[in-house]
Write an enzyme that holds these catalytic residues in place. Sequence first.
Site, PDB file in Angstrom:
ATOM      1  CE1 TYR A   1      23.111 -28.569  -5.387  1.00  0.00           C
ATOM      2  CE2 TYR A   1      22.697 -27.799  -3.067  1.00  0.00           C
ATOM      3  CZ  TYR A   1      23.651 -28.368  -3.294  1.00  0.00           C
ATOM      4  OH  TYR A   1      24.080 -29.317  -3.327  1.00  0.00           O
TER       5      TYR A   1
ATOM      6  NE  ARG B   1      29.181 -38.402  -1.142  1.00  0.00           N
ATOM      7  CZ  ARG B   1      29.201 -39.512  -0.611  1.00  0.00           C
ATOM      8  NH1 ARG B   1      28.139 -40.153  -0.853  1.00  0.00           N
ATOM      9  NH2 ARG B   1      29.647 -39.905   0.862  1.00  0.00           N
TER      10      ARG B   1
ATOM     11  NE  ARG C   1      17.061 -34.804  -7.387  1.00  0.00           N
ATOM     12  CZ  ARG C   1      17.563 -35.701  -7.663  1.00  0.00           C
ATOM     13  NH1 ARG C   1      17.908 -36.863  -7.786  1.00  0.00           N
ATOM     14  NH2 ARG C   1      16.618 -37.592  -8.533  1.00  0.00           N
TER      15      ARG C   1
ATOM     16  CG  ASP D   1      22.131 -37.843  -6.209  1.00  0.00           C
ATOM     17  OD1 ASP D   1      23.444 -38.250  -6.172  1.00  0.00           O
ATOM     18  OD2 ASP D   1      21.063 -38.099  -5.210  1.00  0.00           O
TER      19      ASP D   1
END
Lengths: 245, 245
Positions: free
Chosen positions: B111, B51, B198, B53
């Site tokens: 990422y 997933r 994050r 966000d």
Amino acid sequence: MNRYKCIISYDGSGFSGYQVQPHKRTVQSQFEAVLAKMHKGSPIKISASGRTDAGVHAKGQVIHFDSPLLLPQEKWEVALNSMLPDDISVQSVEKTDSAFHARFDASGKEYRYFLYQAPKRDPFQRHYAYHYPYPLSIEAMNEACQYLLGTHDFSSFCSARTDVEDKVRTIETIEISQEEELVSFRFVGNGFLYNMVRILVGTLIEVGSGKRKPEEIEEILAKRDRIYAGKTAPGQGLYLWKVHY
Amino acid sequence: MNRYKCIISYDGSGFSGYQVQPHKRTVQSQFEAVLAKMHKGSPIKISASGRTDAGVHAKGQVIHFDSPLLLPQEKWEVALNSMLPDDISVQSVEKTDSAFHARFDASGKEYRYFLYQAPKRDPFQRHYAYHYPYPLSIEAMNEACQYLLGTHDFSSFCSARTDVEDKVRTIETIEISQEEELVSFRFVGNGFLYNMVRILVGTLIEVGSGKRKPEEIEEILAKRDRIYAGKTAPGQGLYLWKVHY
């Protein structure tokens, strides 16, 4: 009263253009609302170097306004940036001569236009470049530009929706280059007519795709009639980059 | 049935994340609606590598789905791209082994995270990078990364809102660099926990700003408790860049 010159940037994708229109979200109305708040509700009108259409961006739009407030540059910048919506930002605010006029004193402007030239759409470019999926000859477009440089009557490259009578303008520089999928057009001139950059880009694309020959530009200019030029390229690829004084 | 592997990009700013949620616009629901249309209303479920966000972007998310349709790659790509909303695009569709699974077969992920490091906001970066107005030491952050590389229990860098029990992951590469106002973080690893990138970025920013020392990272890891790490950096700077199989 103090006159302030202010350089602003905005992402045009959320605006119905620069100029105030009833019931529309525009750059001018958002900016004037913030100034009114800073002046306890008194309306403060801003004047820009020129309008931009819906979806068109600005990296260096210039506006001026008059205010009874005498604040240092830094205070103005912080106050405005904290109150403006996040799609407008102030680059600088400077106290200027009371005779300064953002529009009438501009001696020239720089516009840029970006094409995203790739077979597939890029979601990150959808508001910031015009997606053109076919091959383009940068060389042919640069050749076509030679006919546009200098002083010409640009009636053929001006939207019919204009009141301006004198359509003679001078283009000093046109640069077209490609870096990976991004084709950049850079135009510098003493002034640009309504939709002029977008019609120039739309016509240059027809040259780059082989639909027209570079030398046709000379004939299009000579016709002084909008119907001879190419399509108006969409607004989301256009940036008012800088205003010269 | 044919199983298809599909690489997609999306601009996360208009989505309430990847996964279907009632009454929310999500990537999965938009994609499945298009597949249902292509299949005369029959529901087709998609499975992603993981997933993302709300506000988080993807350059190379991978999904798979099963379809009775047997179309060539090019036809799938054109059909999907013409029907998908303009903030999602399909990079490639390829027929794959019926045992392929976008999530379980992923061997690693890349990422990226972008900071816009400048005193003033940039309206063009608001959805695509985290605006950080203070100075940062890239050197100190790179020093801190040495403690993160390799195999560790990353409990301290994982949101408490997770069901995953095994929090051991391997980070192969972290690269931090700055080009003008844009600070880029690149993370490659065998897997990432919920909010891990994050929280890593949020903690590295605290190192870069001088609030923490690079060697504190070692202690934070050893604590295995989220409360010792830094803030979770905002979603709009994060991009799922690539999935490795």
